[in-house]
Write an enzyme that holds these catalytic residues in place. Structure first.
Site: not given
Length: 397
Positions: A183, A267, A348
């Site tokens: 992330d 992502e 996170d």
């Protein structure tokens, strides 16, 4: 596979003058060919090919006004026509915008030489139209028995000279069994599903005061003066320092992730849209998320790793990694939150774990397996789920 090895070199005055003249001729030929192709299509609906522009170049060299094109090597001039052809090919395939003209002050100064225009023997590289080899700083060795197929010479805005040699190389395959979700963020540059957080070095912020002084000094100089040129180089050197340190850091991070893990899940971030927020634009640009993804992509290809890109609309931060429940709202300033099942999550770390779970489910089953998600209700896939009109990102590898 083909791999480029980049080195810094220090040209003599004669070599620098020759390369500068070559850069100018390359830029001129590119712009003239682009203008000719644009005019032919606009006025006559005629599509000009590379062969046609090559014949134009031969004719241009025979004119009195452009006779100076004969003073530099013909190979970089032909290569720039091939680059223009590639730009048009990408445009027709809707992979890029229409080619634009090269600007003397803003465009990259470079020239590409093929095997007929350089000689590489015993660690010495000599370019066409030059009598002496380049003074290259061999910071790392080339692959054993490697012979460069192309050589690209460039000069950055800070005045530094670089040469890039494209060679055949074999990447040593190292086995790995790890799996990790990544992330990206601002407080922590990267948060891994293992719970590890990698600090954001913020290189631009570190050198911001130095950069401000250099830019203020540049603003005081008169246009066209020699002092302004020196001040511009000072600003460029600060920027080069920031870029070099950031690139080095990202190379080390991506190499470590690829060597330790067989499957990496990230992502799909819309960086272009995120930098529209002027309060975060500088910090987001300094984090260089797009550069991180680019490095991770080609290194995963080198080492035979699986890079999974999860759709940007996947609610990784709001989804409980323990029970799968979806929170109604988790604002950006909330760094920890508690699910109704009782688990307290670091925002996170929870997002990284959800990304890993989603990536593994997509790899194994072809779609997500967690219940009560938007894509499960609509029947849309969980990866690359984008509304119409949005450019598709990197496909799942």
């Amino acid at each position: 596979m083909k791999r480029a090895f980049r080195y810094r070199f220090y040209p003599s005055d004669a070599q620098a003058a020759e390369l500068t003249r070559t850069f100018g001729c390359v830029r001129l030929v590119y712009n003239m060919a682009l203008a000719a192709r644009t005019e032919a299509w606009t006025l006559r609906q005629e599509r000009v090919t590379y062969a046609t522009t090559s014949a134009m170049l031969t004719a241009w060299k025979k004119t009195e006004d452009l006779a100076f094109l004969n003073e530099v090597s013909s190979v970089p001039l032909q290569q720039t026509l091939r680059h223009l052809q590639a730009a048009f090919t990408n445009f027709w395939a809707k992979r890029a915008k229409y080619p634009t003209f090269k600007n003397k002050k803003k465009s990259r100064r470079s020239a590409e030489y093929t095997t007929s225009a350089f000689r590489y023997r015993d660690g010495y590289l000599t370019l066409a139209k030059m009598t002496e080899p380049l003074d290259i700083v061999w910071s790392r060795p080339l692959p054993q028995d490697a012979t460069p197929s192309t050589v690209t010479v460039s000069q950055d805005p800070a005045g530094r000279w670089f040469v890039s040699l494209l060679c055949d190389d074999v990447i040593e395959q190292v086995s790995a069994s790890g799996m990790v979700g990544v992330d990206a963020g601002l407080d922590s540059l990267l948060t891994l599903s293992t719970g590890e957080k990698i600090t954001n070095p913020r290189y631009e912020r570190r050198d911001r005061e130095r950069l401000v002084r250099a830019q203020r000094n540049l603003a005081r100089k008169q246009e066209g003066s020699h002092n302004r040129t020196k001040a511009r180089l000072a600003v460029a050197r600060v920027h080069a320092r920031i870029v070099d340190r950031r690139r080095d850091h990202l190379h080390k991070l991506t190499t470590r992730l690829v060597r330790e893990n067989q499957t990496i899940v990230i992502e799909d971030l819309t960086v272009r849209g995120m930098v529209a927020n002027h309060r975060l634009a500088r910090a987001i640009s300094d984090a260089a998320w797009r550069q991180f993804r680019t490095m991770l992509k080609y290194k995963a290809h080198w080492y035979g790793r699986n890079l999974v890109v999860v759709d940007r609309w996947f609610p990784s931060s709001k989804l409980c990694s323990a029970c799968g429940a979806l929170a109604e709202r988790v604002p950006l300033h909330v760094r920890t939150w508690t699910c109704r099942c009782g688990h307290t999550h670091d925002r996170d770390v929870n997002a990284a774990r959800n990304l890993l779970a989603e990536g593994l489910s997509v790899t194994a089953c072809g779609d997500g397996i967690r219940p009560q998600r938007a894509h499960a209700r609509t029947g849309q896939p969980s990866t690359k789920q984008e509304p119409p009109g949005v450019t598709q990102g990197t496909p799942v590898l």
